[in-house]
Design a protein around this motif. Structure first.
Motif, PDB file in Angstrom:
ATOM      1  N   UNK A 176     -48.691  -6.059   2.591  1.00  0.00           N
ATOM      2  CA  UNK A 176     -48.534  -7.014   3.690  1.00  0.00           C
ATOM      3  C   UNK A 176     -49.225  -8.333   3.347  1.00  0.00           C
ATOM      4  N   UNK A 177     -50.401  -8.262   2.719  1.00  0.00           N
ATOM      5  CA  UNK A 177     -51.118  -9.472   2.296  1.00  0.00           C
ATOM      6  C   UNK A 177     -50.241 -10.312   1.379  1.00  0.00           C
ATOM      7  N   UNK A 178     -49.602  -9.659   0.414  1.00  0.00           N
ATOM      8  CA  UNK A 178     -48.737 -10.374  -0.527  1.00  0.00           C
ATOM      9  C   UNK A 178     -47.571 -11.046   0.187  1.00  0.00           C
ATOM     10  N   UNK A 179     -47.089 -10.418   1.263  1.00  0.00           N
ATOM     11  CA  UNK A 179     -45.931 -10.945   1.986  1.00  0.00           C
ATOM     12  C   UNK A 179     -46.273 -12.202   2.785  1.00  0.00           C
ATOM     13  N   UNK A 180     -47.517 -12.300   3.298  1.00  0.00           N
ATOM     14  CA  UNK A 180     -47.757 -13.295   4.349  1.00  0.00           C
ATOM     15  C   UNK A 180     -48.882 -14.284   4.063  1.00  0.00           C
ATOM     16  N   UNK A 181     -49.842 -13.958   3.191  1.00  0.00           N
ATOM     17  CA  UNK A 181     -51.078 -14.746   3.106  1.00  0.00           C
ATOM     18  C   UNK A 181     -51.033 -15.850   2.052  1.00  0.00           C
ATOM     19  N   UNK A 182     -51.505 -17.051   2.423  1.00  0.00           N
ATOM     20  CA  UNK A 182     -51.713 -18.133   1.461  1.00  0.00           C
ATOM     21  C   UNK A 182     -52.999 -17.895   0.678  1.00  0.00           C
ATOM     22  N   UNK A 183     -54.067 -17.534   1.413  1.00  0.00           N
ATOM     23  CA  UNK A 183     -55.341 -17.215   0.780  1.00  0.00           C
ATOM     24  C   UNK A 183     -55.833 -15.869   1.281  1.00  0.00           C
ATOM     25  N   UNK A 184     -56.712 -15.243   0.504  1.00  0.00           N
ATOM     26  CA  UNK A 184     -57.191 -13.901   0.825  1.00  0.00           C
ATOM     27  C   UNK A 184     -58.710 -13.851   0.714  1.00  0.00           C
ATOM     28  N   UNK A 185     -59.320 -13.172   1.692  1.00  0.00           N
ATOM     29  CA  UNK A 185     -60.755 -12.914   1.683  1.00  0.00           C
ATOM     30  C   UNK A 185     -60.957 -11.403   1.685  1.00  0.00           C
ATOM     31  N   UNK A 186     -61.636 -10.887   0.674  1.00  0.00           N
ATOM     32  CA  UNK A 186     -61.868  -9.448   0.542  1.00  0.00           C
ATOM     33  C   UNK A 186     -63.270  -9.122   1.057  1.00  0.00           C
ATOM     34  N   UNK A 187     -63.343  -8.118   1.965  1.00  0.00           N
ATOM     35  CA  UNK A 187     -64.634  -7.695   2.504  1.00  0.00           C
ATOM     36  C   UNK A 187     -64.933  -6.259   2.114  1.00  0.00           C
ATOM     37  N   UNK A 188     -66.208  -5.987   1.855  1.00  0.00           N
ATOM     38  CA  UNK A 188     -66.639  -4.643   1.465  1.00  0.00           C
ATOM     39  C   UNK A 188     -67.972  -4.341   2.152  1.00  0.00           C
ATOM     40  N   UNK A 189     -67.936  -3.379   3.071  1.00  0.00           N
ATOM     41  CA  UNK A 189     -69.146  -2.957   3.796  1.00  0.00           C
ATOM     42  C   UNK A 189     -69.893  -4.125   4.432  1.00  0.00           C
ATOM     43  N   UNK A 190     -69.132  -5.022   5.036  1.00  0.00           N
ATOM     44  CA  UNK A 190     -69.729  -6.138   5.764  1.00  0.00           C
ATOM     45  C   UNK A 190     -69.954  -7.393   4.970  1.00  0.00           C
ATOM     46  N   UNK A 191     -69.770  -7.340   3.659  1.00  0.00           N
ATOM     47  CA  UNK A 191     -70.014  -8.511   2.809  1.00  0.00           C
ATOM     48  C   UNK A 191     -68.703  -9.099   2.296  1.00  0.00           C
ATOM     49  N   UNK A 192     -68.528 -10.430   2.383  1.00  0.00           N
ATOM     50  CA  UNK A 192     -67.386 -11.055   1.711  1.00  0.00           C
ATOM     51  C   UNK A 192     -67.654 -11.076   0.208  1.00  0.00           C
ATOM     52  N   UNK A 193     -66.792 -10.440  -0.587  1.00  0.00           N
ATOM     53  CA  UNK A 193     -67.080 -10.324  -2.017  1.00  0.00           C
ATOM     54  C   UNK A 193     -66.159 -11.161  -2.900  1.00  0.00           C
ATOM     55  N   UNK A 194     -65.003 -11.574  -2.350  1.00  0.00           N
ATOM     56  CA  UNK A 194     -64.084 -12.371  -3.174  1.00  0.00           C
ATOM     57  C   UNK A 194     -63.127 -13.118  -2.258  1.00  0.00           C
ATOM     58  N   UNK A 195     -62.884 -14.375  -2.587  1.00  0.00           N
ATOM     59  CA  UNK A 195     -61.940 -15.165  -1.807  1.00  0.00           C
ATOM     60  C   UNK A 195     -61.220 -16.142  -2.727  1.00  0.00           C
TER      61      UNK A 195
END
Length: 610
Positions: A225-244
């Motif tokens: 779904x992310x690939x279908x709709x998102x211009x940018x992506x923010x990845x979260x892991x256990x409360x921390x943003x780890x990659x954007x």
């Protein structure tokens, strides 16, 4: 990113150093830490991660909907430059629904069952725009047409229960867009929807965003779904943003092990190859390294007597007048279906909600009575079994493991319960066997003293599988058993089912609308539409050479984890599944089938699919 997003000078939403904490035992524990993000007009930012990563908490923080007594929000959340953190409840009521709106995951729990959908869409218009009810009704009609609800004028006075899941979600989108908000937050809006409805909703959000220039914060755990709709992506892991970063760049070259693991866990159509089911690749979420997955042998028992034989099975439910109690019409839920299942084989039953998949499973388990036709297990008709005998041969795994388990029983007692009911074990031996079964499904026996709420969703589903195995059935009906799970947990549960099938020669009827999972787990596939099987055959044949237009429609709607396809318009038909309710005098037409290949049968279709 659209042109609107590129030329916008200041972001619609700007979050800086967000920290969200919840009070537990008198101490505030942070669940979101050091989050920074910007979203511009016309742009879609996806926040991804597994359950518990802090995605929904972030969205609720923006809306200021977290409970004041047990939560604490620190940092800055600015909407078009206005600070929301610390805003008064009165000011937030003015902002919600007007400048920022939210679409929730489950529309049925978000809509008021005693108000018509027209009244609910009009509510925010009247509250925020101060227009009359007559003016609001005219605007509601335009909104319902904008979100592609057929016969909008007639359906305006219907209630939520009269809409399908996909149409209810369209109503939620109409409510969210009523006042043309600058920011739209979509929290898992397609997780529980059929693949075709999901595709329509995603296309609808993209189209409306293009027309209105709305900024969208899209929350999901589905990388397709992310690939279908998102211009940018923010990845979260256990409360921390780890990659954007840019979605295309993250998919092409993810930097963090967790991001690589999330992408590796996404099932892709065409990845299963030929032959039987194949386990999912399992990735260590901490390191991103693949874990060993055992190879499977051929599990299908090719003896003459199948485990399950279903012949001309039909199920109809009568709709009676509330006054005279006379039959007015009938629901033709399952109509004249025939199939077989061998020991050690998985038959996947796929189709949209309302097509009769779950009713078929309930018929096999004896939870519903058939109108006509026969069901035979190991050559013996089901009607000749007692309820206890049938329960020892057929068990079900349901979609929601939390609703399937008694919250007052420890999981050890929940697994032991069927053994005690059927008088197969003493209480002591039943509890010992329950601990052994927990070990069979990858949990430790010591966990047996815990209660269901102390487990994650994936662990609860393993417990349900252990309970289903307690009576040593030959056939297990898995009704959407992995639909609500995170991608990594879904892969683990599917691999567990395949492992148990190989060791115990279990037959699985796997009911699902997730075509990518079906391709991995099944030997054969049966596609249902309006209670009928329209195509059936070996999994590789159905997926590589679909014949029926409905099968093609299902496969074309599957989201692909390829962000380069984001701007491709698929032109999916904007229609609901037809109603299975028929007049009481309705006589189902005779159906013809043709052979498209060895074991590959296709229903001959008429003009409605031309």
């Amino acid at each position: 990113m659209t042109d609107t997003a590129q030329t916008s000078e200041s972001p619609v939403l700007s979050i800086r150093d967000l920290k969200v904490s919840f009070r537990r035992d008198g101490t505030f524990t942070p669940v979101v830490r050091a989050l920074n993000l910007d979203i511009h007009a016309g742009e879609t930012l996806a926040i991804v991660g597994e359950s518990g990563s802090g995605k929904s908490v972030t969205a609720l923080s923006v809306m200021q909907l977290l409970p004041e007594q047990s939560s604490r929000i620190e940092g800055s959340i600015r909407l078009n430059g206005e600070e929301l953190v610390g805003s008064s409840p009165a000011r937030m009521r003015e902002i919600r629904g007007d400048r920022v709106a939210m679409i929730f995951q489950e529309p049925m729990t978000s809509l008021n069952p005693v108000l018509t959908v027209g009244e609910q869409i009009a509510e925010s218009l009247i509250a925020h725009r101060g227009i009359s009810k007559r003016e609001a009704r005219a605007e509601v009609l335009k909104l319902m047409e904008k979100v592609r609800i057929p016969s909008a004028e007639r359906r305006m006075d219907d209630y939520p229960h009269q809409f399908s899941g996909g149409m209810r979600q369209r109503v939620m989108i109409a409510i969210a867009l009523a006042c043309r908000p600058a920011l739209l937050i979509a929290d898992e809006p397609t997780t529980a929807l059929d693949v075709t409805i999901q595709a329509q909703i995603l296309d609808l959000i993209k189209t409306l965003q293009k027309e209105e220039g709305t900024a969208v914060l899209f929350i999901t755990h589905d990388m397709g779904v992310v690939a279908e709709i998102a211009d940018r992506t923010l990845v979260m892991f256990r409360g921390d943003p780890i990659e954007t970063g840019d979605t295309i760049a993250i998919f092409a070259a993810p930097e963090k092990p967790y991001t690589r693991a999330l992408l590796s866990a996404v099932p892709e159509l065409g990845s299963a190859g030929d032959g039987g089911p194949r386990p999912f690749p399992i990735i260590d979420m901490e390191t991103g390294r693949p874990l060993p997955v055992p190879q499977r042998g051929d599990t299908v028992d090719k003896s003459d007597t199948p485990l399950l034989e279903v012949s001309n099975l039909s199920a109809r439910f009568e709709i009676r007048s509330p006054y005279t109690r006379m039959v007015q019409s009938r629901v033709y839920a399952v109509e004249n279906i025939t199939f077989t299942l061998a020991r050690g084989e998985t038959l996947a039953l796929v189709g949209e909600s309302g097509c009769g998949k779950s009713t078929t499973g309930r018929l096999l388990a004896g939870l519903n009575r058939p109108h006509s036709g026969s069901i035979r297990i190991h050559g013996t008709a089901v009607r000749d079994f007692t309820r206890a005998d049938l329960a020892r041969r057929v068990q079900m795994i349901f979609q929601d493991p939390f609703a399937s388990l008694n919250p007052r029983l420890t999981v050890e007692n929940a697994i032991a319960e069927p053994l005690l009911i059927h008088g197969l074990e003493t209480p002591k031996s039943a509890r010992k066997l329950a601990r052994d079964l927990l070990g069979e499904v990858g949990l430790s026996g010591e966990m047996g003293s815990r209660y269901p709420h102390e487990f994650s969703g994936g662990q609860r589903q393993r417990i349900c599988i252990a309970r289903a195995l307690a009576l040593e059935p030959g056939l297990i009906v898995a009704d959407e058993a992995v639909s609500a799970l995170d991608v990594s947990v879904k892969a683990q549960v599917v691999n567990l089912m395949l492992d148990l099938q190989e060791r115990l020669k279990l037959g699985f009827l796997f009911i699902s609308h997730d075509m990518a999972v079906v391709e991995r787990i099944s030997h054969r596939v049966a596609v249902m539409y309006l209670g009928e099987i329209v195509e059936t055959g070996p999994r590789a044949a159905v997926f590589s050479n679909p014949q029926h237009p409905y099968t093609k429609r299902l496969l074309s709607a599957v989201p692909l984890p390829d962000p380069s396809r984001r701007n491709i318009e698929r032109k999916l038909p904007d229609r609901e599944l037809k109603s299975p309710i028929r007049d009481k005098h309705f006589v189902p037409p005779e159906r013809e089938y043709r052979e498209a290949g060895p074991g590959h049968m296709v229903q001959v279709w008429g003009e409605e699919w031309a």
